[in-house]
Motif scaffolding. Structure first.
Motif, mmCIF file in Angstrom:
data_model
loop_
_atom_site.group_PDB
_atom_site.id
_atom_site.type_symbol
_atom_site.label_atom_id
_atom_site.label_comp_id
_atom_site.label_asym_id
_atom_site.label_seq_id
_atom_site.Cartn_x
_atom_site.Cartn_y
_atom_site.Cartn_z
ATOM 1 N N ILE A 148 5.723 -0.231 -3.400
ATOM 2 C CA ILE A 148 4.554 0.450 -3.257
ATOM 3 C C ILE A 148 4.486 0.207 -1.719
ATOM 4 N N ASN A 149 4.513 -0.832 -1.072
ATOM 5 C CA ASN A 149 4.434 -1.237 0.382
ATOM 6 C C ASN A 149 5.605 -0.456 1.070
ATOM 7 N N GLY A 150 6.655 -0.200 0.346
ATOM 8 C CA GLY A 150 7.341 0.738 1.360
ATOM 9 C C GLY A 150 6.996 2.137 1.217
ATOM 10 N N LEU A 151 6.404 2.351 0.292
ATOM 11 C CA LEU A 151 5.563 4.015 0.081
ATOM 12 C C LEU A 151 4.405 3.978 1.209
ATOM 13 N N ARG A 152 3.610 2.958 1.146
ATOM 14 C CA ARG A 152 2.656 2.947 2.100
ATOM 15 C C ARG A 152 2.940 2.844 3.416
ATOM 16 N N ARG A 153 3.949 2.270 3.856
ATOM 17 C CA ARG A 153 4.644 2.220 5.254
ATOM 18 C C ARG A 153 5.071 3.834 5.597
ATOM 19 N N LEU A 154 5.649 4.409 4.615
ATOM 20 C CA LEU A 154 6.220 5.785 4.999
ATOM 21 C C LEU A 154 5.022 6.675 4.861
ATOM 22 N N CYS A 155 4.081 6.417 4.192
ATOM 23 C CA CYS A 155 2.655 7.229 4.319
ATOM 24 C C CYS A 155 2.096 7.174 5.740
ATOM 25 N N LYS A 165 15.037 7.093 -3.484
ATOM 26 C CA LYS A 165 15.072 5.500 -3.781
ATOM 27 C C LYS A 165 14.459 4.927 -4.954
ATOM 28 N N ALA A 166 13.480 5.685 -5.587
ATOM 29 C CA ALA A 166 12.441 5.114 -6.837
ATOM 30 C C ALA A 166 12.453 6.515 -7.519
ATOM 31 N N GLU A 167 12.031 6.117 -8.715
ATOM 32 C CA GLU A 167 11.763 7.118 -9.903
ATOM 33 C C GLU A 167 10.429 7.881 -9.564
ATOM 34 N N LYS A 168 9.424 7.248 -8.923
ATOM 35 C CA LYS A 168 8.105 7.746 -8.817
ATOM 36 C C LYS A 168 7.910 7.437 -7.333
#
Length: 174
Positions: free
Chosen positions: A36-43, A101-104
């Motif tokens: 989730i933190n990786g997704l937030r950084r990308l966002c 990298k992830a399913e979701k």
């Protein structure tokens, strides 16, 4: 959570929804904290605002936002992350890239300039939507092309006419 806190969240979210034309609803359930933190950084890098919110609070915010979000209400089931952006295709491309990298996250629904897209199967179509800047660039290119052809023809014709006049004047002199 106290009633005042809920009210503040609803008002803040309603204001964000009112001012945004690009809204994505995604399911990020099952992702661990690191992912989730990786997704937030990308966002953050792509100028996409992401917020996990309770469906009841989101629905109340949608009702207060002065826009018709009724078609999205059916997607408010299970955990929901709201993604807000200035460009219509950026969140879709971000989701697609992150899925390598992830399913979701999976796409629940999207609201782009009054158009509603429901379901994860719409993700490919959403990645192909052009931004306003891309559309303006395409339009300028289309408008410039005929003008450049006319100018080019006139310039090449001018050289031909000048050559003919020069040849005729040299003939007259001899």
């Amino acid at each position: 959570m106290r009633k005042e806190e809920k009210y503040q969240i609803i008002e803040s979210l309603a204001e964000k929804l009112k001012n945004s034309d690009v809204i994505y609803l995604a399911d990020t359930s099952g992702l661990n904290v690191e992912t989730i933190n990786g997704l937030r950084r990308l966002c953050f890098r792509r100028n996409v605002s992401m917020q996990v919110v309770k469906n009841t609070l989101l629905k109340k915010a949608m009702e207060r936002s002065e826009k018709n979000f009724e078609p999205l209400y059916a997607a408010l089931v299970g955990p929901t992350s709201v993604m807000l952006s200035d460009t219509g295709n950026v969140p879709a491309k971000l989701i697609k890239e992150f899925r390598k990298k992830a399913e979701k996250p999976s796409l629940k629904a999207a609201f782009i300039d009054q158009a509603v897209f429901i379901g994860d199967d719409q993700l490919d179509a959403l990645t192909k939507i052009k931004s306003k800047e891309e559309l303006i660039g395409d339009l300028i290119g289309l408008l410039q092309s005929p003008a450049q052809n006319v100018i080019s023809a006139l310039q090449s014709g001018g050289n031909t006419i000048a050559g003919v006049v020069k040849t005729l004047s040299e003939r007259d002199e001899s």
